[in-house]
Scaffold this motif. Sequence first.
Motif, PDB file in Angstrom:
ATOM      1  N   ARG A 117      68.850   9.584   8.579  1.00  0.00           N
ATOM      2  CA  ARG A 117      69.185   8.583   9.470  1.00  0.00           C
ATOM      3  C   ARG A 117      68.412   8.569  10.597  1.00  0.00           C
ATOM      4  N   ILE A 118      68.202   9.715  11.205  1.00  0.00           N
ATOM      5  CA  ILE A 118      67.322   9.814  12.488  1.00  0.00           C
ATOM      6  C   ILE A 118      66.130  10.648  12.127  1.00  0.00           C
ATOM      7  N   VAL A 119      65.802  11.331  11.253  1.00  0.00           N
ATOM      8  CA  VAL A 119      64.613  12.306  10.955  1.00  0.00           C
ATOM      9  C   VAL A 119      64.088  11.816   9.724  1.00  0.00           C
ATOM     10  N   ASP A 120      62.984  11.443   9.833  1.00  0.00           N
ATOM     11  CA  ASP A 120      62.102  10.929   8.859  1.00  0.00           C
ATOM     12  C   ASP A 120      61.560  12.128   8.279  1.00  0.00           C
ATOM     13  N   GLY A 121      60.861  11.962   6.916  1.00  0.00           N
ATOM     14  CA  GLY A 121      60.318  13.026   6.066  1.00  0.00           C
ATOM     15  C   GLY A 121      59.114  13.817   6.773  1.00  0.00           C
ATOM     16  N   LYS A 122      58.279  12.876   7.541  1.00  0.00           N
ATOM     17  CA  LYS A 122      57.280  13.528   8.282  1.00  0.00           C
ATOM     18  C   LYS A 122      57.692  14.474   9.371  1.00  0.00           C
ATOM     19  N   ALA A 171      76.487  11.733   7.098  1.00  0.00           N
ATOM     20  CA  ALA A 171      74.978  12.002   7.327  1.00  0.00           C
ATOM     21  C   ALA A 171      74.315  11.822   6.046  1.00  0.00           C
ATOM     22  N   ALA A 172      73.154  11.036   6.062  1.00  0.00           N
ATOM     23  CA  ALA A 172      72.327  10.959   4.769  1.00  0.00           C
ATOM     24  C   ALA A 172      71.461  12.295   4.756  1.00  0.00           C
ATOM     25  N   MET A 173      72.018  13.259   4.216  1.00  0.00           N
ATOM     26  CA  MET A 173      71.553  14.589   4.181  1.00  0.00           C
ATOM     27  C   MET A 173      70.476  14.725   3.244  1.00  0.00           C
ATOM     28  N   LEU A 174      69.293  15.460   3.676  1.00  0.00           N
ATOM     29  CA  LEU A 174      68.471  15.586   2.669  1.00  0.00           C
ATOM     30  C   LEU A 174      67.698  17.034   3.012  1.00  0.00           C
ATOM     31  N   THR A 175      67.059  17.810   2.075  1.00  0.00           N
ATOM     32  CA  THR A 175      66.517  19.032   2.357  1.00  0.00           C
ATOM     33  C   THR A 175      64.902  19.191   2.067  1.00  0.00           C
ATOM     34  N   THR A 176      64.324  19.989   2.832  1.00  0.00           N
ATOM     35  CA  THR A 176      63.029  20.041   2.482  1.00  0.00           C
ATOM     36  C   THR A 176      62.634  21.726   2.720  1.00  0.00           C
ATOM     37  N   TYR A 177      61.708  22.337   1.907  1.00  0.00           N
ATOM     38  CA  TYR A 177      61.534  23.622   1.631  1.00  0.00           C
ATOM     39  C   TYR A 177      60.098  24.084   1.809  1.00  0.00           C
ATOM     40  N   ASN A 178      59.982  25.414   2.348  1.00  0.00           N
ATOM     41  CA  ASN A 178      58.770  25.869   2.546  1.00  0.00           C
ATOM     42  C   ASN A 178      58.993  27.251   2.385  1.00  0.00           C
TER      43      ASN A 178
END
Length: 516
Positions: free
Chosen positions: A488-493, A310-317
């Motif tokens: 790959r299928i989930v954009d940052g937005k 996966a092209a794994m990325l993490t966003t936080y809040n």
Amino acid sequence: MTEVRVPTLGESVTEATVATWFKKPGDAVAVDEMLCELETDKVTVEVPAPIAGTLTEIVAAEGDTVGVDALLAQISEGGAAKKTDTDDTPKPEEKVPSSSDTGPSDIRPRDDEEPAETPKSNGTEMDIMVPTLGESVTEATVSTWFKKPGQAFQADEMLCELETDKVSVEVPAPAAGVMTKLLAEEGATVEAGGKLAVMSTDGSAAVSAPSAPAATAAPATASKDVEDAPSAKKMMAENNLTDVKGTGKDGRVMKEDVLKALASPAPAVVQAAPPRAPVAADQDSREERVKMTRLRQTIARRLKESQNTAAMLTTYNDVDMTEVMALRNEYKDLFLKKHGVKLGFMSFFTKACVHALNEVPEVNAEIDGTDVVYKKYVNMGIAAGTPTGLVVPVINDADQMSFAGIEKAIAAMGAKARDGKLTMAEMQGGTFTISNGGVYGSLMSSPILNPPQSGILGMHKIQDRPMAINGEVVIRPMMYLALSYDHRIVDGKGAVTFLVRVKEALEDPRRLLMDL
């Protein structure tokens, strides 16, 4: 004659160990009556009888490692069939009982002799083959030989252990006999279906084998009268357990026995520290090497595959937990009285994630080749830590469940996870996962995706922090949230929108009731 075969063991599980046979050859069996129990690296699987009849033959003995769809036994629909051993037992006329021909030199080949000469003269030679190693696994490494040329053994006694890139495979003796020649030494790489060694099934050779080295061979044989389940032995070694009471056949220690021993408190044993020695002499005592359990190997492999694929990325809040905590405190007693289960935070987070997944469906999707499969349901995986490793039981159709239904399902799955009783079906089919590292004190982390899912939410510790609200600094119970997703299928937005919707639903739980 009806064949009994290894059932489907679950996603990514290709082999199991035969733990216990409940029936013997010649026993009558009814339809769906339990014949045996298999152990995988995650769960215990029971194998029922496909028809009513008589158990004719057991092909895979206790302790054997078997692959999916491997032959376990045969059942005849008629009366009890007599057990035939002609294939494995040499006929009397094939034996040469002369005492002058049964010394150790007759069964232990020397370097200057033809290794196959002696076994061929007194008995039937058999090849010991590399068993099926599992789907997509074509080779293995010989890890340990438990028998040497000239040593006798019983049928189904472990001869050697192989290591693949996925699991360890034990190779049992196909029949009683004597080891004649090792074709693959320790450290050698062998292919599936290749030859490992040659054995002789000659009865007289097997009896005479320990005659010369009796002082050393006898104790080793006696200590293996009752073999513990392979998964139990590895778990005991990993946790330094030596005295576990077995509940299996003939006192055999099973995986459940080790789990029970780990769960129950034990008196601390303090050993006197040995005198300090020079560093060179004390180096070995400062390190300990143990083999990874099959579950730990599977966890390691799947997590690494996730990172590699996966092209794994993490966003936080972060989320203000004030309203959720107030609502929970107000209704927790009434909730427990009516539903018989405690109201926790997980049902709020599950509901909030379902709400966000409806708005951002790509987080609830997966990649299949060149297609994207969107799931119109939510099967929520709830990661749980156990004494043997991380498991992820799945709550099916969580989007259709109430708060009480979710809490009951989480409680039931958690109890099964702790007791090691989760089935493969209960850990399959998840579309999204929630992992709560906050129960261990984690303040912030980046969870790793549970493939083939495209999203995982990480919860963390609730901590009082100063927050600026309406121009004033106030103390609020805050929690950091982390969403790891497949870019790959989930954009940052989409990922940020998902996390914001979860935050909004938790900070104002009334939005969940009004689907806002």
